[in-house]
Design an enzyme around this catalytic site. Sequence first.
Site, PDB file in Angstrom:
ATOM      1  N   ASP A  22       0.317 -15.287 -26.969  1.00 50.13           N
ATOM      2  CA  ASP A  22       0.157 -14.838 -25.587  1.00 50.13           C
ATOM      3  C   ASP A  22       0.001 -16.057 -24.685  1.00 50.13           C
ATOM      4  O   ASP A  22      -1.042 -16.712 -24.671  1.00 50.13           O
ATOM      5  CB  ASP A  22      -1.073 -13.927 -25.483  1.00 50.13           C
ATOM      6  N   SER A  45      -4.740  -5.907 -20.883  1.00 50.28           N
ATOM      7  CA  SER A  45      -4.806  -7.021 -19.936  1.00 50.28           C
ATOM      8  C   SER A  45      -6.056  -6.870 -19.057  1.00 50.28           C
ATOM      9  O   SER A  45      -7.168  -6.872 -19.583  1.00 50.28           O
ATOM     10  CB  SER A  45      -3.518  -7.095 -19.116  1.00 50.28           C
ATOM     11  N   HIS A  69       2.139 -11.542 -24.416  1.00 53.35           N
ATOM     12  CA  HIS A  69       1.200 -10.640 -23.740  1.00 53.35           C
ATOM     13  C   HIS A  69       1.621  -9.172 -23.826  1.00 53.35           C
ATOM     14  O   HIS A  69       0.776  -8.276 -23.851  1.00 53.35           O
ATOM     15  CB  HIS A  69       1.056 -11.056 -22.279  1.00 53.35           C
TER      16      HIS A  69
END
Length: 723
Positions: A668, A593, A700
């Site tokens: 995602d 991320s 995600h």
Amino acid sequence: MKKLITSLMVSLFFVLTASAQKQITVDDFTTKPTFYQKTVTGINWMNDGKFYSALADNKVIKYDITSGQAVETLVDGTTLNPKIEIEDYSLSADEKKIVILTDSKPIYRRSYTGEYYVYDLTNKTVKKLSSTGRQSYATLSPDGAKVAFVRDNNLFYVDLASMKESQVTDDGKFNAIINGSTDWVYEEEFGFVTGFYWSPDSKKLAYYRFDESAVKEYNLQRWNKGQLYPEDYKFKYPKAGETNSTVEIWITDITTNAKVKADLGTDKDFYIPRVKWTNDPNTLSIRKLNRLQNQLDLIHTNANTGKSSIVLTEREDAYVDLEFIDDLTYLKDGKHFIHSSERDGYKHLYLYSMAGGLVKQVTKGAFEVYEFLGYDEKAKLFYYSSTEVSPLERHLYSISFDGKKKQRLTKNQGSHAINMSKDFQFYIDHHTSASQPSVATLYRSKGNTLVKVLEKNESLTSAIKEYGLSPKSFYTVKASDGSVLNGLMLKPANFDSTKQYPVLIYQYSGPNSQNVTNSWGGSHFYFHQMLTQKGYIVAIVDSRGTGARGEAFKKVTYKQNGKYELEDIITTAKYLGSLSYIDESRMGVWGWSYGGYMSSLAMTKGGGVFKMGIAVAPVTNWRFYDSIYTERYLQTPQLNADGYDQNSPLTFAGDLQGKFLLIHGTADDNVHFQNSVVFQEALINAGKQFDSFYYPDKNHSIPGGKTRHHLYTKMIEYVMANL
């Protein structure tokens, strides 16, 4: 000769240690409970201060606080008609009814639909809350007579005496109007989905209304559904600088069906990060945040007329940090409230009158209040946890109303997460440290006396010894501006300081985050432990911009995400490379991320420092990310184009050096697969060779035992082949 014999003995010890060390497999931390850390969860403190309830084995069980022993089964899902798998529950204020959630199905990170039942503890009967469709976020009224819920973007409530269902709103529509819940970006960035609130007297419902009609749609394709053609899923996602939802707060009187809208001014481009009732059933508390998120207004609204007044305003040169917006607490005396602020450079608690006048600053010092736990009206004590001992630790404190008596209640070094009873008579301390997994202990607040150890995690402690897990060692590095960066290392169990080891740096680096703490585990901890068993050192660092260090340290990155974080990661790499036992030609970096963004930036803009990098689900240009998060730290692209582009991996794709693996889930909804697709195209156009892998229909977190097994196996093999 004596030195030679000693050296041989040390070497023999490390060989014997390594041979005795049980080897970690990917299964051990993905599909098996080898390192499962037990805890005491689902605690619901009961009214009389002597009991709590918790969910176990499909039963809601009542426990004696002082003994920890079960004294009564409040409801058993297996004996109900129909049988119910209890996933979650809530007790009415009078503890005579239980609302039960079952058959939940996720939507995004926090949102879901499910089926709810109401169990009457007096007559032992169970009733389905509604038979006209699935519900979300069922919430009892304070008097226990009604339950409100959301269905298909509309707000409803059920009168439990008659089971009559009433509809509060009727204009809800997917991708257009939302009543009683939140849009995608509020759910993700403000961290809540229940957007309705019962008044203290149970006569009114305040609720959010979002109009997201003008928000642009993002299209996810779902591939693995067993269908001949992929399925399109379109949802509203406001990217940085784009149109947001228009949000309103409405209040309905369920006794008269009259509705009023809170007067929040003529400007429509703002956020409402929190709504809550004061102790006055006619006064609603609303927090309003401007689009750039550098001004927060606390507003009190008359629930009968909608008329509003600003009670206090927080203004910042950078942004108002919303990590502490849940600290707002209205005291039972009806005269005061607690509000937290960074106005003196650190997050502290402040006491105000209901009219907004500052009474006093409750906590002071060069440390952060981590969490406000509440005010004990009888003992006249505030309870909170803070970083006063160290930014790496969390401890529980009490302080008197007059501020003269401050006491640290947790003594053991490490991190303490506190669950306090509603009457403040007891608290559960979840204590952990770098060398100890979680131990849950019950204390009596008065005298801070130990009552009972609830969970020791003995099986995990045994596994730690059996597998010979590497202890954390802490280090510090000086940044270019003199700031001290905190870091930690995991070394092989048979570490030999006369040898050289490859090192893999893991970081997240996002604003107000923290990975370096005196606590057990951490993100991807057992993956990192497995790497140490294979002869790697794993190093972790918290760059400038991360949390628990005060406002100046955190907000230095404002308007230029990635710049100082990259500097600090490179500074850390150079420091590590200078150590005699690290091979500076074999240094790698990875992250997920925001951490994937930083590892991508390190391999491009910082090219040449690292031999290998892995980026999982990275943002590759902040123009692709959502409005609330991105604009808080960067302003809008229209105001700060360079801040977006001069720290984007896309801009520096041509500078890629070393082996690079790019991983993303195609479904995602948070950091869109678009980030990796566009980055790949930039790398291809720059003539750069790299590796990539995508996980079909994974979001995600790239979840699932088999999926995570595949992911970690791929990363371990990549590290071993290229570092």
